[in-house]
Design a protein around this motif. Structure first.
Motif, PDB file in Angstrom:
ATOM      1  N   LEU A  93       0.664  -1.293  -0.100  1.00 26.78           N
ATOM      2  CA  LEU A  93      -0.050  -0.144   0.076  1.00 26.78           C
ATOM      3  C   LEU A  93       0.858   1.124  -0.093  1.00 26.78           C
ATOM      4  O   LEU A  93       0.522   2.062  -0.564  1.00 26.78           O
ATOM      5  CB  LEU A  93      -0.900  -0.050   1.181  1.00 26.78           C
ATOM      6  CG  LEU A  93      -1.870   1.331   1.263  1.00 26.78           C
ATOM      7  CD1 LEU A  93      -2.925   1.152   0.126  1.00 26.78           C
ATOM      8  CD2 LEU A  93      -2.718   1.124   2.708  1.00 26.78           C
ATOM      9  N   LEU A  94       1.770   1.250   0.774  1.00 31.93           N
ATOM     10  CA  LEU A  94       2.852   2.396   0.785  1.00 31.93           C
ATOM     11  C   LEU A  94       3.505   2.520  -0.631  1.00 31.93           C
ATOM     12  O   LEU A  94       3.741   3.746  -1.047  1.00 31.93           O
ATOM     13  CB  LEU A  94       3.987   2.131   1.727  1.00 31.93           C
ATOM     14  CG  LEU A  94       5.073   3.186   1.863  1.00 31.93           C
ATOM     15  CD1 LEU A  94       4.419   4.613   2.272  1.00 31.93           C
ATOM     16  CD2 LEU A  94       6.165   2.961   2.900  1.00 31.93           C
ATOM     17  N   ARG A  95       3.890   1.636  -1.293  1.00 27.67           N
ATOM     18  CA  ARG A  95       4.583   1.848  -2.802  1.00 27.67           C
ATOM     19  C   ARG A  95       3.227   2.469  -3.692  1.00 27.67           C
ATOM     20  O   ARG A  95       3.557   3.418  -4.464  1.00 27.67           O
ATOM     21  CB  ARG A  95       4.828   0.543  -3.310  1.00 27.67           C
ATOM     22  CG  ARG A  95       6.335   0.170  -2.797  1.00 27.67           C
ATOM     23  CD  ARG A  95       6.731  -1.062  -3.831  1.00 27.67           C
ATOM     24  NE  ARG A  95       5.925  -2.209  -3.430  1.00 27.67           N
ATOM     25  CZ  ARG A  95       6.059  -2.986  -2.360  1.00 27.67           C
ATOM     26  NH1 ARG A  95       7.164  -2.738  -1.461  1.00 27.67           N
ATOM     27  NH2 ARG A  95       5.234  -4.063  -1.932  1.00 27.67           N
ATOM     28  N   LYS A  96       2.178   2.122  -3.475  1.00 26.12           N
ATOM     29  CA  LYS A  96       0.962   2.671  -4.348  1.00 26.12           C
ATOM     30  C   LYS A  96       0.702   4.174  -4.016  1.00 26.12           C
ATOM     31  O   LYS A  96       0.469   5.065  -4.780  1.00 26.12           O
ATOM     32  CB  LYS A  96      -0.275   1.807  -3.945  1.00 26.12           C
ATOM     33  CG  LYS A  96      -0.107   0.474  -4.873  1.00 26.12           C
ATOM     34  CD  LYS A  96       0.001   0.589  -5.948  1.00 26.12           C
ATOM     35  CE  LYS A  96       0.169  -0.962  -6.846  1.00 26.12           C
ATOM     36  NZ  LYS A  96       0.415  -0.872  -8.263  1.00 26.12           N
TER      37      LYS A  96
ATOM     38  N   GLN B 116       4.077  11.250  -5.431  1.00 22.04           N
ATOM     39  CA  GLN B 116       4.999  11.707  -6.324  1.00 22.04           C
ATOM     40  C   GLN B 116       4.566  11.920  -7.681  1.00 22.04           C
ATOM     41  O   GLN B 116       5.265  12.669  -8.396  1.00 22.04           O
ATOM     42  CB  GLN B 116       6.289  10.443  -6.074  1.00 22.04           C
ATOM     43  CG  GLN B 116       6.944  10.583  -4.925  1.00 22.04           C
ATOM     44  CD  GLN B 116       8.119   9.299  -4.847  1.00 22.04           C
ATOM     45  OE1 GLN B 116       8.227   8.890  -5.825  1.00 22.04           O
ATOM     46  NE2 GLN B 116       8.799   9.633  -3.956  1.00 22.04           N
ATOM     47  N   ASN B 117       3.789  11.303  -8.346  1.00 21.27           N
ATOM     48  CA  ASN B 117       3.418  11.368  -9.760  1.00 21.27           C
ATOM     49  C   ASN B 117       1.776  11.495  -9.670  1.00 21.27           C
ATOM     50  O   ASN B 117       1.151  10.636 -10.396  1.00 21.27           O
ATOM     51  CB  ASN B 117       3.688  10.242 -10.340  1.00 21.27           C
ATOM     52  CG  ASN B 117       5.166   9.890 -10.544  1.00 21.27           C
ATOM     53  OD1 ASN B 117       6.142  10.552 -10.621  1.00 21.27           O
ATOM     54  ND2 ASN B 117       5.641   8.714  -9.699  1.00 21.27           N
ATOM     55  N   PRO B 118       1.255  12.624  -9.326  1.00 22.24           N
ATOM     56  CA  PRO B 118      -0.096  12.846  -9.264  1.00 22.24           C
ATOM     57  C   PRO B 118      -0.872  12.985 -10.515  1.00 22.24           C
ATOM     58  O   PRO B 118      -2.040  12.603 -10.497  1.00 22.24           O
ATOM     59  CB  PRO B 118      -0.426  14.148  -8.256  1.00 22.24           C
ATOM     60  CG  PRO B 118       0.772  14.788  -8.427  1.00 22.24           C
ATOM     61  CD  PRO B 118       1.876  13.806  -8.583  1.00 22.24           C
TER      62      PRO B 118
ATOM     63  N   THR C 262      -8.411  12.741 -11.505  1.00 22.52           N
ATOM     64  CA  THR C 262      -8.624  11.823 -10.226  1.00 22.52           C
ATOM     65  C   THR C 262      -7.296  11.726  -9.340  1.00 22.52           C
ATOM     66  O   THR C 262      -7.510  11.808  -8.121  1.00 22.52           O
ATOM     67  CB  THR C 262      -9.496  10.434 -10.549  1.00 22.52           C
ATOM     68  OG1 THR C 262     -10.384  10.798 -11.496  1.00 22.52           O
ATOM     69  CG2 THR C 262      -9.947   9.958  -9.363  1.00 22.52           C
ATOM     70  N   ARG C 263      -6.388  11.263  -9.888  1.00 26.00           N
ATOM     71  CA  ARG C 263      -5.151  11.025  -8.966  1.00 26.00           C
ATOM     72  C   ARG C 263      -4.622  12.160  -8.390  1.00 26.00           C
ATOM     73  O   ARG C 263      -4.392  12.387  -7.237  1.00 26.00           O
ATOM     74  CB  ARG C 263      -3.974  10.498  -9.857  1.00 26.00           C
ATOM     75  CG  ARG C 263      -4.082   9.087 -10.170  1.00 26.00           C
ATOM     76  CD  ARG C 263      -3.183   8.565 -11.097  1.00 26.00           C
ATOM     77  NE  ARG C 263      -1.718   8.861 -10.747  1.00 26.00           N
ATOM     78  CZ  ARG C 263      -0.904   7.777 -10.343  1.00 26.00           C
ATOM     79  NH1 ARG C 263      -1.282   6.372 -10.232  1.00 26.00           N
ATOM     80  NH2 ARG C 263       0.432   7.892  -9.903  1.00 26.00           N
ATOM     81  N   SER C 264      -4.817  13.483  -9.216  1.00 25.89           N
ATOM     82  CA  SER C 264      -4.372  14.748  -8.487  1.00 25.89           C
ATOM     83  C   SER C 264      -5.238  14.995  -7.434  1.00 25.89           C
ATOM     84  O   SER C 264      -4.807  15.487  -6.213  1.00 25.89           O
ATOM     85  CB  SER C 264      -4.423  15.867  -9.606  1.00 25.89           C
ATOM     86  OG  SER C 264      -3.906  17.095  -9.163  1.00 25.89           O
ATOM     87  N   ASN C 265      -6.502  15.079  -7.538  1.00 26.46           N
ATOM     88  CA  ASN C 265      -7.549  15.313  -6.553  1.00 26.46           C
ATOM     89  C   ASN C 265      -7.251  14.173  -5.272  1.00 26.46           C
ATOM     90  O   ASN C 265      -7.244  14.994  -4.154  1.00 26.46           O
ATOM     91  CB  ASN C 265      -8.708  14.965  -6.916  1.00 26.46           C
ATOM     92  CG  ASN C 265      -9.184  15.827  -8.008  1.00 26.46           C
ATOM     93  OD1 ASN C 265      -8.619  17.411  -8.016  1.00 26.46           O
ATOM     94  ND2 ASN C 265     -10.222  15.588  -8.771  1.00 26.46           N
TER      95      ASN C 265
ATOM     96  N   ASN D 215       9.588  -2.907 -17.211  1.00 24.92           N
ATOM     97  CA  ASN D 215       9.959  -2.350 -16.159  1.00 24.92           C
ATOM     98  C   ASN D 215       8.922  -2.255 -15.018  1.00 24.92           C
ATOM     99  O   ASN D 215       7.575  -2.045 -15.586  1.00 24.92           O
ATOM    100  CB  ASN D 215      10.513  -1.031 -16.306  1.00 24.92           C
ATOM    101  CG  ASN D 215      11.766  -1.150 -16.869  1.00 24.92           C
ATOM    102  OD1 ASN D 215      12.742  -1.988 -16.516  1.00 24.92           O
ATOM    103  ND2 ASN D 215      12.321  -0.010 -17.691  1.00 24.92           N
ATOM    104  N   GLY D 216       8.875  -2.241 -13.795  1.00 25.03           N
ATOM    105  CA  GLY D 216       8.070  -2.322 -12.857  1.00 25.03           C
ATOM    106  C   GLY D 216       7.644  -0.831 -12.413  1.00 25.03           C
ATOM    107  O   GLY D 216       7.995   0.200 -13.282  1.00 25.03           O
ATOM    108  N   SER D 217       6.973  -0.268 -11.554  1.00 20.90           N
ATOM    109  CA  SER D 217       6.467   1.104 -11.133  1.00 20.90           C
ATOM    110  C   SER D 217       7.828   1.833 -10.880  1.00 20.90           C
ATOM    111  O   SER D 217       8.884   1.095 -10.509  1.00 20.90           O
ATOM    112  CB  SER D 217       5.496   1.018 -10.046  1.00 20.90           C
ATOM    113  OG  SER D 217       6.155   0.497  -8.724  1.00 20.90           O
TER     114      SER D 217
END
Length: 622
Positions: free
Chosen positions: A342-345, A351-353, A357-360, A440-442
């Protein structure tokens, strides 16, 4: 003998059968290249290894029918393929024989594996990787007779005119369950069928589908006339399998996991309420704990199809559904993989909003509080604690008994693989490495994909015992020969029975094996669904074949009036040298003994016209 395929037409449940490709029905189809009658009176079966009756029976059938072989992992599908390829190589001196596998490492592995069964001359063999230049590919297709490649390479070569598909007399399709939709396997078969009235198809799979309709599609796309299935329960199979002990451990959440689930549920609730009040919500009502990513997808589908009451703010609901898509994914992560996942997500979102929706979400006070609490958290997910205990006990017991051992840990998500490796390496007796695909992963995981060369090198080190635990994503589930292991740990469940069967098939090949599946509360349903689906499809394949539509115009391939008899023969297998295989990158070969030189000389004389002489073999007719 040969003749037409069988099967009575009964449509699978819910959907009609996929259309069966048609070939010209009259006159009876025959290959575009001549049959060598001087070789055609016999077909050859090797006695170099123990002759297993089920392998012999399946190989005999596959020579004369387009066949799908459904056989548990580790029970010798490759031997059956090599026998069929070898005999078509003998019978059709101007024909082409092709073995297709879905990935390059699998292709590379099968070249040597098939050679070591039947010893088809390497100077007639080519491995067609995508990096080979077009002019060299054309030369190889013109001069060689047995080819190993991915279906994508094969499809490209046919479409560019590099490969004359009319000369193909036999194709082997590994991991055949992939032959659905527009996957290249299906397209290659169609391309060959368009120019050749007769060619043999041999399909291989541990399980050809999760549902009846999926299996029917595979059978139709590959023009299958006969199903050859064997299960682990059969006495004829059991004598070649060792006991596999299977355990399920449900890992109850600890207080830290429960706290973070509650924090997420509090963020989810207002958005879920908004959607439920609009008349959507399905069976979730307004319970965040019951929400899943798939459930949100169903709600979105429902929303897009229905008329929304007048006065409803459509954009308001769309925004809520977008937010729930992200939040439901986060909730599943903490439930099944813990706080580290969960912390990685959350770090990725912070860090990359981006925008929308992600930005909000990244600007939400509750979300930022959750993220900061995760950064302070030191508790581990119960699954990680359990996994460390299982592996420590496993290696301790084997060390006390003076036995070497290896284990594989499977996880669906690459992000969790890195966390598992870092937690396992401090455990006494454990040396763990990760094994993932090429992508490559996230960004937050910091995990780069593994090039094919790295994958092969890692497998070599695992074989050599340089480390003893492989932590892998699905790349290690399918086909790739990563050797025998005594312990498999599934860090999560798989809804797909295909993938669960492939995972479990990695153990109990040469000695007793153990499979442990770690589940979080709620995952049991997914696991039970996979088990039930596997049993249903296995039962249908074995006991209800009439439910499937099989290909009726099965090509005989052997001239009428000729019935080849089996000769069981001690094959002459020359030393495998990659440098002699067309298209393969040369490697330094070890110096052979004088005995191997004699074998190579014998093989060379055998290759002349591919005739078997009396002093080279001791045939026994069946």
């Amino acid at each position: 003998g040969g003749g037409g395929g069988g099967g009575t037409k009964h449509a699978p449940h819910n959907r009609g059968p996929a259309p069966v490709p048609a070939l010209p029905s009259a006159p009876p189809p025959s290959p575009c290249v001549p049959f060598d009658s001087s070789c055609g009176a016999t077909w050859i079966y090797p006695t170099n290894r123990e002759v297993r009756e089920y392998q012999y029976a399946i190989a005999r059938s596959a020579l004369f029918y387009n066949t799908i072989v459904v056989l548990p992992t580790g029970l010798g599908k490759t031997l059956i393929a090599a026998v069929v390829m070898y005999n078509f190589y003998r019978w059709f001196p101007e024909g082409k024989v092709v073995f297709m596998a879905p990935t390059k490492p699998l292709v590379n592995q099968q070249v040597k594996a098939c050679h070591e069964v039947m010893g088809i001359p390497q100077e007639d063999t080519a491995e067609l990787q995508g990096s080979i230049r077009p002019e060299e590919r054309e030369k190889l297709w013109a001069e060689r007779r047995v080819f190993y490649c991915t279906p994508q390479s094969m499809q490209n070569d046919i479409q560019r005119g590099t490969c004359d598909a009319s000369k193909v007399v036999c194709i082997v399709i590994d991991e055949a369950h992939k032959a659905k939709g527009n996957y290249a396997y299906s397209l290659v078969v169609k391309e060959i069928a368009a120019v050749s009235p007769a060619f043999r198809v041999l399909a291989l799979s541990a399980t050809p589908g999760s549902k009846m309709v999926d299996i029917q599609e595979v059978l139709a796309n590959l023009m299958i006339a006969k199903i050859e299935v064997r299960s682990e329960e059969e006495p004829a199979i059991q004598k070649y399998r060792h006991q596999r002990m299977e355990e399920i451990i449900t890992c109850e959440p600890n207080s830290a996991t429960e706290e973070f689930k509650k924090r997420l549920a509090d963020i989810i609730k207002p958005y879920l309420d908004r959607v439920v009040h609009s008349g959507l919500g399905g069976g979730f009502r307004n319970d965040p704990n019951a929400l899943t990513a798939y459930g949100v997808k169903l709600m979105r589908d429902d929303f897009n199809q229905r008329r929304i009451p007048q006065g409803t703010n459509r954009g308001h609901i769309e925004n809520a559904l977008s937010m729930l898509t992200i939040l439901a994914g986060l909730y599943e992560q903490v439930k099944e993989y813990g706080m580290g996942a969960l912390l990685r997500k959350t770090t990725e979102i912070v860090q990359n909003p981006g925008s929308g929706t992600r930005s909000n979400l990244s600007r939400s006070a509750e979300f930022n509080d959750l993220h900061k609490a995760l950064e302070r958290n030191k508790d581990k997910h119960p699954k990680l604690v359990q996994l460390c205990a299982i592996l420590q006990d496993h290696f301790q017991r084997h060390a006390q008994a003076g036995k070497s051992t290896r284990a594989i840990v499977f996880s669906n998500f690459r992000d969790s693989v890195m966390e598992i490796v870092s937690e396992l390496n401090p455990v006494h007796g454990v040396v763990a490495r990760y094994f993932v695909g090429q992508g490559n992963g996230s960004k937050t995981s910091g995990m780069k994909g593994m090039a094919q060369k790295e994958q092969k090198e890692l497998v070599r080190h695992f074989f050599a015992g340089e480390f003893n635990v492989l932590v892998a994503t699905c790349i290690a589930e399918e086909g790739l020969d990563i050797g025998e292991v005594d312990l498999i740990v599934n860090y999560d469940s798989q809804k797909s029975p295909i993938r669960m069967i492939q995972r479990m098939g990695r153990t109990a090949r040469k000695r007793t094996g153990r499979v442990v599946t770690l589940l979080s509360p709620g995952e049991e349903k997914k696991y039970s669904a996979a088990q039930k689906s596997a049993k249903t499809t296995s039962d249908a394949l074995k006991n209800h074949q009439k439910k499937f539509v099989l290909y009726k115009q099965n090509p005989r391939m052997v001239p009428r009036g000729l019935t080849p008899e089996c000769q069981k023969i001690q094959m002459v297998i020359p030393e495998y040298r990659m440098s002699q295989v067309g298209g393969a990158k040369p490697s330094k070969a070890k110096a052979g003994s004088s005995g191997s030189a004699v074998r190579r000389e014998a093989a060379s004389s055998m290759h002349s016209g591919w005739r078997l002489t009396g002093d080279q073999v001791r045939p026994s007719r069946l």
